[in-house]
Design a protein around this motif. Sequence first.
Motif, short mmCIF file in Angstrom:
data_model
loop_
_atom_site.label_atom_id
_atom_site.label_comp_id
_atom_site.label_asym_id
_atom_site.label_seq_id
_atom_site.Cartn_x
_atom_site.Cartn_y
_atom_site.Cartn_z
N GLY A 165 0.78 -1.23 0.00
CA GLY A 165 0.00 0.00 0.00
C GLY A 165 0.82 1.28 0.00
N TYR A 166 2.10 1.19 -0.17
CA TYR A 166 2.98 2.37 -0.17
C TYR A 166 2.76 3.15 -1.47
N ASP A 167 2.76 4.50 -1.36
CA ASP A 167 2.62 5.37 -2.52
C ASP A 167 3.99 5.61 -3.13
N ASN A 168 4.18 5.14 -4.39
CA ASN A 168 5.44 5.26 -5.11
C ASN A 168 5.28 6.29 -6.22
N HIS A 169 6.40 6.83 -6.71
CA HIS A 169 6.37 7.74 -7.85
C HIS A 169 5.91 6.94 -9.07
N SER A 170 5.26 7.57 -10.01
CA SER A 170 4.72 6.88 -11.18
C SER A 170 5.80 6.32 -12.09
N SER A 171 7.02 6.77 -11.99
CA SER A 171 8.10 6.28 -12.86
C SER A 171 8.85 5.10 -12.27
N THR A 172 8.55 4.71 -11.05
CA THR A 172 9.29 3.61 -10.44
C THR A 172 8.78 2.26 -10.92
N THR A 173 9.69 1.35 -11.04
CA THR A 173 9.38 0.00 -11.49
C THR A 173 9.08 -0.89 -10.29
N TYR A 174 9.81 -0.75 -9.23
CA TYR A 174 9.64 -1.57 -8.04
C TYR A 174 9.17 -0.68 -6.89
N CYS A 175 8.40 -1.27 -5.98
CA CYS A 175 7.94 -0.54 -4.80
C CYS A 175 9.16 -0.17 -3.97
N GLU A 176 9.21 1.10 -3.56
CA GLU A 176 10.36 1.56 -2.79
C GLU A 176 10.34 0.99 -1.38
N ASN A 177 9.21 0.44 -0.96
CA ASN A 177 9.09 -0.09 0.38
C ASN A 177 9.35 -1.61 0.42
N CYS A 178 8.72 -2.38 -0.50
CA CYS A 178 8.81 -3.86 -0.44
C CYS A 178 9.39 -4.51 -1.68
N SER A 179 9.78 -3.75 -2.67
CA SER A 179 10.41 -4.22 -3.91
C SER A 179 9.49 -5.04 -4.81
N TYR A 180 8.19 -4.90 -4.65
CA TYR A 180 7.21 -5.59 -5.48
C TYR A 180 7.19 -4.95 -6.86
N ILE A 181 7.06 -5.73 -7.92
CA ILE A 181 7.00 -5.19 -9.27
C ILE A 181 5.65 -4.53 -9.44
N LEU A 182 5.67 -3.28 -9.82
CA LEU A 182 4.44 -2.51 -9.94
C LEU A 182 3.80 -2.69 -11.30
N LYS A 183 2.45 -2.60 -11.35
CA LYS A 183 1.72 -2.68 -12.61
C LYS A 183 2.15 -1.55 -13.51
N GLY A 184 2.03 -1.80 -14.79
CA GLY A 184 2.42 -0.76 -15.73
C GLY A 184 3.88 -0.82 -16.05
N SER A 185 4.62 -1.58 -15.30
CA SER A 185 6.04 -1.73 -15.57
C SER A 185 6.22 -2.89 -16.52
N SER A 186 7.03 -2.72 -17.54
CA SER A 186 7.25 -3.79 -18.50
C SER A 186 8.36 -4.72 -18.06
#
Length: 175
Positions: free
Chosen positions: A8-29
């Motif tokens: 549930g951490y709010d990441n910048h829209s340009s990040t590929t991985y969550c800055e908190n848990c390193s989960y691959i974010l949607k929208g990332s190729s």
Amino acid sequence: MVKCPRCGYDNHSSTTYCENCSYILKGSSTGQKKGGWKMGTVKKIALIIGIIAIALILFSVIYNFTQPSNEESLNVIVADSNVQEGSSHPYEVKVVYDGTWYSKSGEPSSLQEQSNQGNHTFNLDCAAWDKVYVLAEKTDGASGVMKVQLIRNGEVVAENSTTDGTNQITINYQS
């Protein structure tokens, strides 16, 4: 901002991985599979069965091409390592008698019957390694000499004779 679905951490829209848990974010190729094999279980099983069937067919073809022919398999290797050419009928029986006669001969579990008059030679349906049995008897009751020879690849390997009108001749032979 992109919210991480895991923590549930709010990441910048340009990040590929969550800055908190390193989960691959949607929208990332990165790390996402695109256009992979999306195959159902039935199709996977059919593919495996097809591969096994092709392997069995190839094995069968290779096996059949590597087996010797009937003529090659009847060749005999003798003690001095020479190959003695065999034939499909290496044994013959030769009956020498002027009168009528009857015989049973061949491999003991499948005897061939012959009935003839006078001298006669015939092939036996035996392999070179089979035990051979020959029973011959006069059917005319005459007292002349009757001789029976067992011939293997052109050579006499056993012989017996009788002059008695009712007696039988037997030959038991195993190479």
